[in-house]
Design a protein around this motif. Structure first.
Motif, PDB file in Angstrom:
ATOM      1  N   LEU A   1     -78.655 -81.411  10.524  1.00  0.00           N
ATOM      2  CA  LEU A   1     -77.709 -81.860  11.548  1.00  0.00           C
ATOM      3  C   LEU A   1     -76.379 -82.219  10.894  1.00  0.00           C
ATOM      4  O   LEU A   1     -75.883 -83.345  10.995  1.00  0.00           O
ATOM      5  N   ASN A   2     -75.793 -81.276  10.197  1.00  0.00           N
ATOM      6  CA  ASN A   2     -74.566 -81.552   9.446  1.00  0.00           C
ATOM      7  C   ASN A   2     -73.335 -80.912  10.074  1.00  0.00           C
ATOM      8  O   ASN A   2     -72.295 -80.795   9.437  1.00  0.00           O
ATOM      9  N   ARG A   3     -73.431 -80.475  11.333  1.00  0.00           N
ATOM     10  CA  ARG A   3     -72.284 -79.853  11.999  1.00  0.00           C
ATOM     11  C   ARG A   3     -72.046 -80.524  13.352  1.00  0.00           C
ATOM     12  O   ARG A   3     -72.378 -79.961  14.399  1.00  0.00           O
ATOM     13  N   PRO A   4     -71.506 -81.733  13.355  1.00  0.00           N
ATOM     14  CA  PRO A   4     -71.278 -82.407  14.647  1.00  0.00           C
ATOM     15  C   PRO A   4     -70.240 -81.661  15.493  1.00  0.00           C
ATOM     16  O   PRO A   4     -69.364 -80.964  14.972  1.00  0.00           O
ATOM     17  N   LEU A   5     -70.365 -81.826  16.814  1.00  0.00           N
ATOM     18  CA  LEU A   5     -69.441 -81.175  17.742  1.00  0.00           C
ATOM     19  C   LEU A   5     -68.133 -81.947  17.900  1.00  0.00           C
ATOM     20  O   LEU A   5     -67.201 -81.462  18.531  1.00  0.00           O
ATOM     21  N   HIS A   6     -68.067 -83.164  17.353  1.00  0.00           N
ATOM     22  CA  HIS A   6     -66.870 -84.011  17.447  1.00  0.00           C
ATOM     23  C   HIS A   6     -66.460 -84.194  18.913  1.00  0.00           C
ATOM     24  O   HIS A   6     -65.358 -83.863  19.326  1.00  0.00           O
ATOM     25  N   TRP A   7     -67.404 -84.707  19.676  1.00  0.00           N
ATOM     26  CA  TRP A   7     -67.194 -84.968  21.109  1.00  0.00           C
ATOM     27  C   TRP A   7     -66.242 -86.139  21.267  1.00  0.00           C
ATOM     28  O   TRP A   7     -66.461 -87.229  20.749  1.00  0.00           O
ATOM     29  N   HIS A   8     -65.152 -85.899  21.966  1.00  0.00           N
ATOM     30  CA  HIS A   8     -64.203 -86.977  22.273  1.00  0.00           C
ATOM     31  C   HIS A   8     -63.900 -86.908  23.761  1.00  0.00           C
ATOM     32  O   HIS A   8     -63.467 -85.870  24.264  1.00  0.00           O
ATOM     33  N   SER A   9     -64.126 -88.027  24.475  1.00  0.00           N
ATOM     34  CA  SER A   9     -63.945 -88.012  25.923  1.00  0.00           C
ATOM     35  C   SER A   9     -63.134 -89.219  26.351  1.00  0.00           C
ATOM     36  O   SER A   9     -63.078 -90.244  25.672  1.00  0.00           O
ATOM     37  N   GLN A  10     -62.502 -89.062  27.500  1.00  0.00           N
ATOM     38  CA  GLN A  10     -61.764 -90.137  28.134  1.00  0.00           C
ATOM     39  C   GLN A  10     -61.715 -89.862  29.632  1.00  0.00           C
ATOM     40  O   GLN A  10     -61.857 -88.704  30.055  1.00  0.00           O
ATOM     41  N   PRO A  11     -61.542 -90.903  30.475  1.00  0.00           N
ATOM     42  CA  PRO A  11     -61.441 -90.640  31.919  1.00  0.00           C
ATOM     43  C   PRO A  11     -60.309 -89.676  32.208  1.00  0.00           C
ATOM     44  O   PRO A  11     -59.256 -89.715  31.550  1.00  0.00           O
ATOM     45  N   ALA A  12     -60.535 -88.778  33.161  1.00  0.00           N
ATOM     46  CA  ALA A  12     -59.527 -87.777  33.510  1.00  0.00           C
ATOM     47  C   ALA A  12     -58.231 -88.474  33.907  1.00  0.00           C
ATOM     48  O   ALA A  12     -58.212 -89.334  34.783  1.00  0.00           O
ATOM     49  N   ALA A  13     -57.115 -88.108  33.251  1.00  0.00           N
ATOM     50  CA  ALA A  13     -55.843 -88.774  33.479  1.00  0.00           C
ATOM     51  C   ALA A  13     -55.387 -88.598  34.914  1.00  0.00           C
ATOM     52  O   ALA A  13     -55.426 -87.503  35.470  1.00  0.00           O
ATOM     53  N   SER A  14     -54.951 -89.709  35.521  1.00  0.00           N
ATOM     54  CA  SER A  14     -54.414 -89.707  36.889  1.00  0.00           C
ATOM     55  C   SER A  14     -55.378 -89.120  37.889  1.00  0.00           C
ATOM     56  O   SER A  14     -54.986 -88.509  38.875  1.00  0.00           O
ATOM     57  N   ALA A  15     -56.668 -89.283  37.620  1.00  0.00           N
ATOM     58  CA  ALA A  15     -57.647 -88.665  38.531  1.00  0.00           C
ATOM     59  C   ALA A  15     -57.718 -89.396  39.850  1.00  0.00           C
ATOM     60  O   ALA A  15     -57.916 -88.791  40.883  1.00  0.00           O
ATOM     61  N   GLY A  16     -57.537 -90.709  39.828  1.00  0.00           N
ATOM     62  CA  GLY A  16     -57.646 -91.446  41.075  1.00  0.00           C
ATOM     63  C   GLY A  16     -59.093 -91.678  41.454  1.00  0.00           C
ATOM     64  O   GLY A  16     -60.028 -91.179  40.832  1.00  0.00           O
ATOM     65  N   PRO A  17     -59.332 -92.441  42.522  1.00  0.00           N
ATOM     66  CA  PRO A  17     -60.711 -92.764  42.928  1.00  0.00           C
ATOM     67  C   PRO A  17     -61.491 -91.559  43.405  1.00  0.00           C
ATOM     68  O   PRO A  17     -62.703 -91.563  43.386  1.00  0.00           O
ATOM     69  N   GLN A  18     -60.800 -90.476  43.836  1.00  0.00           N
ATOM     70  CA  GLN A  18     -61.543 -89.325  44.360  1.00  0.00           C
ATOM     71  C   GLN A  18     -62.357 -88.660  43.268  1.00  0.00           C
ATOM     72  O   GLN A  18     -63.356 -88.008  43.544  1.00  0.00           O
ATOM     73  N   ALA A  19     -61.927 -88.719  42.017  1.00  0.00           N
ATOM     74  CA  ALA A  19     -62.615 -88.022  40.934  1.00  0.00           C
ATOM     75  C   ALA A  19     -63.196 -89.005  39.926  1.00  0.00           C
ATOM     76  O   ALA A  19     -63.242 -88.739  38.741  1.00  0.00           O
ATOM     77  N   ASP A  20     -63.615 -90.182  40.400  1.00  0.00           N
ATOM     78  CA  ASP A  20     -64.191 -91.183  39.513  1.00  0.00           C
ATOM     79  C   ASP A  20     -65.440 -90.615  38.846  1.00  0.00           C
ATOM     80  O   ASP A  20     -66.323 -90.078  39.499  1.00  0.00           O
ATOM     81  N   GLY A  21     -65.528 -90.760  37.537  1.00  0.00           N
ATOM     82  CA  GLY A  21     -66.681 -90.251  36.806  1.00  0.00           C
ATOM     83  C   GLY A  21     -66.398 -88.972  36.051  1.00  0.00           C
ATOM     84  O   GLY A  21     -67.150 -88.600  35.164  1.00  0.00           O
ATOM     85  N   VAL A  22     -65.332 -88.266  36.374  1.00  0.00           N
ATOM     86  CA  VAL A  22     -64.969 -87.048  35.667  1.00  0.00           C
ATOM     87  C   VAL A  22     -64.244 -87.442  34.380  1.00  0.00           C
ATOM     88  O   VAL A  22     -63.372 -88.306  34.381  1.00  0.00           O
ATOM     89  N   GLN A  23     -64.638 -86.806  33.273  1.00  0.00           N
ATOM     90  CA  GLN A  23     -64.028 -87.100  31.983  1.00  0.00           C
ATOM     91  C   GLN A  23     -63.381 -85.846  31.426  1.00  0.00           C
ATOM     92  O   GLN A  23     -63.867 -84.729  31.623  1.00  0.00           O
ATOM     93  N   GLU A  24     -62.252 -86.048  30.721  1.00  0.00           N
ATOM     94  CA  GLU A  24     -61.645 -84.970  29.952  1.00  0.00           C
ATOM     95  C   GLU A  24     -62.247 -85.008  28.549  1.00  0.00           C
ATOM     96  O   GLU A  24     -62.297 -86.065  27.917  1.00  0.00           O
ATOM     97  N   VAL A  25     -62.687 -83.867  28.065  1.00  0.00           N
ATOM     98  CA  VAL A  25     -63.471 -83.815  26.830  1.00  0.00           C
ATOM     99  C   VAL A  25     -62.852 -82.814  25.869  1.00  0.00           C
ATOM    100  O   VAL A  25     -62.407 -81.728  26.277  1.00  0.00           O
TER     101      VAL A  25
END
Length: 611
Positions: free
Chosen positions: A250-274
């Protein structure tokens, strides 16, 4: 030295304000389209999450009955007490093979308290776990300690991945033995997900499943499988090595980096930009399964949403810029026109001083020509702006006049109930005039609300009621035939009422010109469903449409009415309104005589028939 003109302070301020306004409008458009796109993507991702989660839960739930079934099997508990009895091993293995032939698990085997596999459904085949010791596997330890276990791993003997479900035997309700010491052994079911992965590849986007260690164990992208999302802690690496979960480094990590979708608003709560495996631009939604042992993740590219948002922002900014430029141009033209007028007046005054008589005559002619030109330009602009308005409010105003005259007569006759009904109709017409003023932007803007199901029978009765005074005055019978009676169309009720009011008004005008010696005048309103469309027909018994006009029926300013009676814009506006509602308008002469116009709109619902 040559000098160049510089922009005035006021002009520079206007330019800065214009650029700022265009930027603000573009930013608002970008945010609105981005939020809308994220909300749509979230809805689609939640649907795919439901499908994937249900797929996995269904695959795992199929085997909940196996522990009780195994406990009652011939020789199962005896074998756990006597693991060295080879005849019992063969008997129980054959029994496991018969059970798994119906259950369809990847593997089914029994292990005693020491983790020794004493029977397996694939006994005698290559890769069978029979005879191997699995005391290092968490699912064996957990089942002996708590009554059941869950674990994802690659088979030690087979090399095939799967999700292991383990149950302590003897089996009791609640999937647990009375105490850990009561368990004689463990029943192990291995569930394979190769078929699920194949089905997931047919879904939009990408799907991956992450276990409790943060390692991707299932994926529609082969290069992502058996790779950790990020660097693993040393304790986790040691635990994985001890349980031999993956059989691969397991020496090749995917380097997952996520944050809430910018300016998504309440309609898209839970969606992350990755950002994943060095590639940004993913939208991710996830859901835990098996009490957090597994996490299902659905990925979709965000670039299409951003492109739509950028395009909307660009168009909005350009439209704002063009509008501002037009305003500036109009202002400059007005100033130039005013300066030219002043210069012309000064020149005429100077000429007047030297050639008074001749200049007076020419000045009068020029002034007359100038006034005619200005008046012509004013009338052209006024005609363009008021043509639609005059046509739209003409019929409601006529109906108001008729109702007001009728109300006076009813008051004189003390018929107060009829007066109240007339006043209600007049209030409805006033509301309609107010709505018409809001609809005048129909050629410039799309409707702000989507069309809704409209009950056709009720709408036809309402339009006929509005025209009832004209129908009675002209002696015209008007019939309504709707099949089925509950027929509904997807439309804008107010716009559809305007179209029907206009078509019926035209039919009444045509019936005035018919031969009085012919059959009594009649107007037929009919609605029916056919081929997924709702069709509404307005048919009169008049003389029909002239052949010369029929060829240009839907062209602006084409009319058979005398001057002052019509502008020739009614059918043009009606056709446009129907197209805005997703339908079309056709007109012509009926074979049995008279004119017939047919409105076709999307069908909302028909009882007994799919919409």
């Amino acid at each position: 030295m040559r000098t160049f003109p510089t922009l005035g302070i006021r002009l520079r301020l206007w330019l800065v304000a214009g650029v700022g306004l265009a930027g603000v409008v573009g930013a608002l458009a970008y945010t609105a389209v981005w939020r809308s796109g994220l909300a749509e993507r979230q809805a689609a991702q939640q649907h795919r999450l439901d499908l994937v989660a249900l797929d996995m839960q269904s695959a795992l739930a199929r085997f909940d009955y196996l522990p009780a079934l195994l406990e009652m099997g011939p020789g199962v508990l005896e074998l756990l007490r006597q693991p060295t009895d080879t005849e019992l091993q063969r008997t129980v293995s054959r029994y496991l093979n018969r059970i798994n032939a119906a259950a369809g698990a990847e593997l089914l085997y029994l292990a005693n308290r020491q983790g020794l596999a004493v029977a397996a459904d694939d006994a005698g085949e290559p890769g069978s776990p029979l005879g191997a010791i699995f005391d290092f596997r968490p699912y064996v330890r957990d089942a002996l300690a708590t009554g059941h276990g869950r674990f994802f791993g690659v088979g030690i003997t087979s090399g095939r991945p799967g999700f292991y479900l383990s149950y302590a035997l003897p089996y009791t309700s609640g999937h647990t033995a009375s105490t850990p010491a009561d368990a004689w052994g463990v029943a192990v079911v291995k569930v394979g997900f190769a078929g699920l992965e194949a089905r997931w590849r047919n879904l939009p986007g990408q799907v991956l499943v992450v276990d409790q260690h943060g390692v991707v164990v299932l994926s529609t992208q082969d290069p992502w499988r058996y790779r950790p999302l990020n660097d693993l802690p040393a304790a986790t690496v040691a635990e994985i090595a001890r349980t031999r979960a993956y059989q691969t480094p397991l020496n090749r990590p995917l380097h997952w980096h996520s944050q809430p979708a910018a300016s998504a608003g309440p309609q898209a709560d839970g969606v992350q930009e990755v950002r994943l495996d060095g590639q940004a631009g993913w939208l991710a939604s996830q859901r835990p399964l098996e009490n957090g042992l597994l996490h299902v993740v659905v990925l979709e590219e965000s670039q299409p949403v951003r492109q739509q948002a950028r395009l909307a922002a660009t168009l909005a900014a350009l439209a704002t810029t063009v509008l501002l430029l037009l305003l500036v141009l109009v202002g400059r033209l007005r100033r130039q026109s005013w300066r030219q007028r002043l210069a012309t007046q000064a020149a005429l005054q100077a000429a007047h001083d030297s050639l008074e008589a001749q200049v007076q005559q020419r000045t009068a002619q020029l002034q007359q020509a100038q006034q005619e030109l200005v008046q012509s330009e004013k009338m052209a602009a006024l005609g363009q702006m008021s043509a639609g308005l005059a046509h739209e409010i003409n019929q409601p105003l006529a109906a108001l006049r008729t109702l007001s005259d009728n109300t006076q007569r009813l008051l004189a006759q003390q018929r107060h109930d009829d007066v109240v009904r007339n006043l209600q109709r007049m209030a409805h017409l006033v509301d309609r005039l107010a709505s018409i003023s809001q609809r005048l932007k129909v050629f410039a803007y799309k409707p702000q609300t989507p069309p809704q199901p409209v009950a056709i029978a009720a709408l036809l009765r309402q339009v006929r009621q509005l025209l009832e005074p004209r129908l009675q005055a002209a002696g015209v019978a008007c019939s309504i035939d709707v099949e089925p009676h509950t027929l509904c169309a997807v439309a804008d009720a107010i716009r559809l009422e305007q179209v029907l009011d206009n078509l019926m008004g035209n039919a009444l005008d045509a019936l005035h010109t018919r031969d009085a010696a012919s059959t009594p005048p009649h107007m037929a309103l009919r609605a029916w469903a056919q081929d997924g469309q709702c069709h509404i027909s307005v048919h009169d018994s008049g003389p029909g449409i002239d052949a010369a006009i029929l060829l240009r029926l839907f062209e602006p300013f084409v009319t058979s009415k005398p001057a002052g009676k019509g502008l020739g814009l009614g059918l043009v506006i009606c056709a446009h309104l129907v197209r805005e509602m997703g339908g079309n308008l056709q007109g012509g002469n009926a074979p049995e005589g008279g004119a017939r116009f047919i409105i076709s709109l999307p069908l909302a619902s028909v009882p007994g028939q799919p919409a």
